[in-house]
Motif scaffolding. Sequence first.
Motif, PDB file in Angstrom:
ATOM      1  N   ARG A  11       0.785  -1.333   0.036  1.00 56.23           N
ATOM      2  CA  ARG A  11      -0.094   0.154  -0.077  1.00 56.23           C
ATOM      3  C   ARG A  11       0.760   1.194   0.008  1.00 56.23           C
ATOM      4  NH1 ARG A  11      -5.153   0.788  -0.593  1.00 56.23           N
ATOM      5  NH2 ARG A  11      -5.236   2.321   0.838  1.00 56.23           N
ATOM      6  N   ALA A  12       1.881   1.270   0.813  1.00 50.33           N
ATOM      7  CA  ALA A  12       2.982   2.506   0.760  1.00 50.33           C
ATOM      8  C   ALA A  12       3.373   2.691  -0.545  1.00 50.33           C
ATOM      9  CB  ALA A  12       3.785   2.106   1.858  1.00 50.33           C
ATOM     10  N   LYS A  13       3.954   1.450  -1.048  1.00 58.53           N
ATOM     11  CA  LYS A  13       4.472   1.540  -2.445  1.00 58.53           C
ATOM     12  C   LYS A  13       3.592   2.000  -3.357  1.00 58.53           C
ATOM     13  CE  LYS A  13       7.156  -0.841  -5.534  1.00 58.53           C
ATOM     14  NZ  LYS A  13       8.366  -2.202  -5.906  1.00 58.53           N
ATOM     15  N   GLU A  14       2.325   1.715  -3.455  1.00 60.57           N
ATOM     16  CA  GLU A  14       1.193   2.366  -4.396  1.00 60.57           C
ATOM     17  C   GLU A  14       1.127   3.600  -4.156  1.00 60.57           C
ATOM     18  OE1 GLU A  14      -2.084  -0.205  -3.514  1.00 60.57           O
ATOM     19  OE2 GLU A  14      -1.563  -2.089  -4.604  1.00 60.57           O
ATOM     20  N   GLY A  21       3.392  10.236  -9.465  1.00 63.73           N
ATOM     21  CA  GLY A  21       2.585  10.559 -10.731  1.00 63.73           C
ATOM     22  C   GLY A  21       1.947  11.926 -10.826  1.00 63.73           C
ATOM     23  N   PHE A  22       1.556  12.314  -9.541  1.00 59.07           N
ATOM     24  CA  PHE A  22       1.087  13.576  -9.405  1.00 59.07           C
ATOM     25  C   PHE A  22       2.009  14.743  -9.595  1.00 59.07           C
ATOM     26  CE2 PHE A  22       0.656  17.310  -6.164  1.00 59.07           C
ATOM     27  CZ  PHE A  22      -0.336  17.861  -7.040  1.00 59.07           C
ATOM     28  N   TYR A  23       3.217  14.464  -8.998  1.00 59.91           N
ATOM     29  CA  TYR A  23       3.991  15.477  -9.404  1.00 59.91           C
ATOM     30  C   TYR A  23       4.728  15.527 -10.878  1.00 59.91           C
ATOM     31  CZ  TYR A  23       4.711  16.816  -4.479  1.00 59.91           C
ATOM     32  OH  TYR A  23       4.463  17.339  -2.978  1.00 59.91           O
ATOM     33  N   SER A  24       4.703  14.569 -11.260  1.00 61.76           N
ATOM     34  CA  SER A  24       4.943  14.601 -12.805  1.00 61.76           C
ATOM     35  C   SER A  24       4.139  15.149 -13.773  1.00 61.76           C
ATOM     36  CB  SER A  24       4.842  12.812 -13.450  1.00 61.76           C
ATOM     37  OG  SER A  24       6.140  12.191 -12.861  1.00 61.76           O
ATOM     38  N   ASN A  25       2.489  15.161 -13.385  1.00 56.74           N
ATOM     39  CA  ASN A  25       1.568  15.660 -13.871  1.00 56.74           C
ATOM     40  C   ASN A  25       1.549  17.304 -13.740  1.00 56.74           C
ATOM     41  OD1 ASN A  25      -0.840  16.088 -14.965  1.00 56.74           O
ATOM     42  ND2 ASN A  25      -1.956  15.090 -13.775  1.00 56.74           N
ATOM     43  N   LEU A  26       1.911  17.459 -12.316  1.00 58.90           N
ATOM     44  CA  LEU A  26       2.109  19.034 -11.895  1.00 58.90           C
ATOM     45  C   LEU A  26       3.143  19.748 -12.784  1.00 58.90           C
ATOM     46  CD1 LEU A  26       1.300  21.150 -10.015  1.00 58.90           C
ATOM     47  CD2 LEU A  26       2.796  20.505  -8.421  1.00 58.90           C
ATOM     48  N   THR A  27       4.316  18.894 -12.808  1.00 58.46           N
ATOM     49  CA  THR A  27       5.442  19.446 -13.669  1.00 58.46           C
ATOM     50  C   THR A  27       5.056  19.764 -15.128  1.00 58.46           C
ATOM     51  OG1 THR A  27       6.974  18.377 -12.079  1.00 58.46           O
ATOM     52  CG2 THR A  27       7.820  19.027 -14.466  1.00 58.46           C
ATOM     53  N   ALA A  28       4.436  18.734 -15.628  1.00 57.12           N
ATOM     54  CA  ALA A  28       3.917  18.960 -17.136  1.00 57.12           C
ATOM     55  C   ALA A  28       3.014  20.142 -17.371  1.00 57.12           C
ATOM     56  CB  ALA A  28       3.209  17.681 -17.766  1.00 57.12           C
ATOM     57  N   TYR A  29       2.153  20.111 -16.331  1.00 56.24           N
ATOM     58  CA  TYR A  29       1.002  21.550 -16.414  1.00 56.24           C
ATOM     59  C   TYR A  29       1.949  22.488 -16.331  1.00 56.24           C
ATOM     60  CZ  TYR A  29      -2.847  24.212 -14.883  1.00 56.24           C
ATOM     61  OH  TYR A  29      -3.842  25.333 -14.884  1.00 56.24           O
ATOM     62  N   ALA A  30       3.038  22.859 -15.414  1.00 55.27           N
ATOM     63  CA  ALA A  30       3.629  23.918 -15.016  1.00 55.27           C
ATOM     64  C   ALA A  30       4.575  24.455 -16.288  1.00 55.27           C
ATOM     65  CB  ALA A  30       4.645  23.929 -14.067  1.00 55.27           C
ATOM     66  N   ALA A  67      -3.829  11.165  -4.569  1.00 57.63           N
ATOM     67  CA  ALA A  67      -2.504  10.931  -4.056  1.00 57.63           C
ATOM     68  C   ALA A  67      -2.294  11.220  -2.709  1.00 57.63           C
ATOM     69  CB  ALA A  67      -1.560  11.997  -4.908  1.00 57.63           C
ATOM     70  N   TYR A  68      -3.079  11.996  -2.037  1.00 55.90           N
ATOM     71  CA  TYR A  68      -2.714  12.517  -0.757  1.00 55.90           C
ATOM     72  C   TYR A  68      -4.131  12.204   0.082  1.00 55.90           C
ATOM     73  CZ  TYR A  68       1.456  14.631  -1.630  1.00 55.90           C
ATOM     74  OH  TYR A  68       2.951  15.112  -2.092  1.00 55.90           O
ATOM     75  N   ASP A  69      -4.835  11.334  -0.186  1.00 58.01           N
ATOM     76  CA  ASP A  69      -5.890  10.840   0.222  1.00 58.01           C
ATOM     77  C   ASP A  69      -7.033  11.740   0.854  1.00 58.01           C
ATOM     78  OD1 ASP A  69      -5.670   7.855   0.063  1.00 58.01           O
ATOM     79  OD2 ASP A  69      -4.435   7.848   1.825  1.00 58.01           O
ATOM     80  N   LYS A  70      -7.026  12.802  -0.062  1.00 58.24           N
ATOM     81  CA  LYS A  70      -8.104  14.041   0.420  1.00 58.24           C
ATOM     82  C   LYS A  70      -9.106  13.696  -0.570  1.00 58.24           C
ATOM     83  CE  LYS A  70      -4.760  15.909   2.486  1.00 58.24           C
ATOM     84  NZ  LYS A  70      -4.618  16.149   3.930  1.00 58.24           N
ATOM     85  N   ASN A  71     -10.308  13.199   0.266  1.00 53.67           N
ATOM     86  CA  ASN A  71     -11.637  13.009  -0.493  1.00 53.67           C
ATOM     87  C   ASN A  71     -12.787  13.743   0.332  1.00 53.67           C
ATOM     88  OD1 ASN A  71     -13.976  12.115  -1.861  1.00 53.67           O
ATOM     89  ND2 ASN A  71     -13.070   9.971  -2.263  1.00 53.67           N
ATOM     90  N   PRO A  72     -13.094  14.782  -0.113  1.00 51.85           N
ATOM     91  CA  PRO A  72     -14.174  15.486   0.826  1.00 51.85           C
ATOM     92  C   PRO A  72     -15.546  14.897   0.832  1.00 51.85           C
ATOM     93  CG  PRO A  72     -13.765  16.702  -1.112  1.00 51.85           C
ATOM     94  CD  PRO A  72     -12.711  15.676  -1.035  1.00 51.85           C
TER      95      PRO A  72
END
Length: 92
Positions: A11-14, A21-30, A67-72
């Motif tokens: 689970r930690a590895k996932e 993946g989130f940081y790669s996506n953020l970098t591409a966006y930037a 990525a950060y388990d933030k689900n409102p």
Amino acid sequence: MENITDYKYRRAKEQVECIKGFYSNLTAYAIVIPLLAYLNYMTSSFPWIIFPAIGWGIGLVGHWMSAYDKNPFLGKGWEQRKIKELMEKDQF
């Protein structure tokens, strides 16, 4: 059968892969959105850049939430509670 240590490691590895993946996506966006904004500025008077910026931005927020388990909507720990409920329901 998988022991608890192996499960936690998996689970930690996932989670780490999802954050990466989130940081790669953020970098591409930037990188891409400013290039598209420049292209929009140089070629058109219509601000079409807002459409990809907002669309990709919504996807980026969703990726961050994952990525950060933030689900409102479902709350913290919903997945674990649901798994436990389904496992108990499935017992003979």
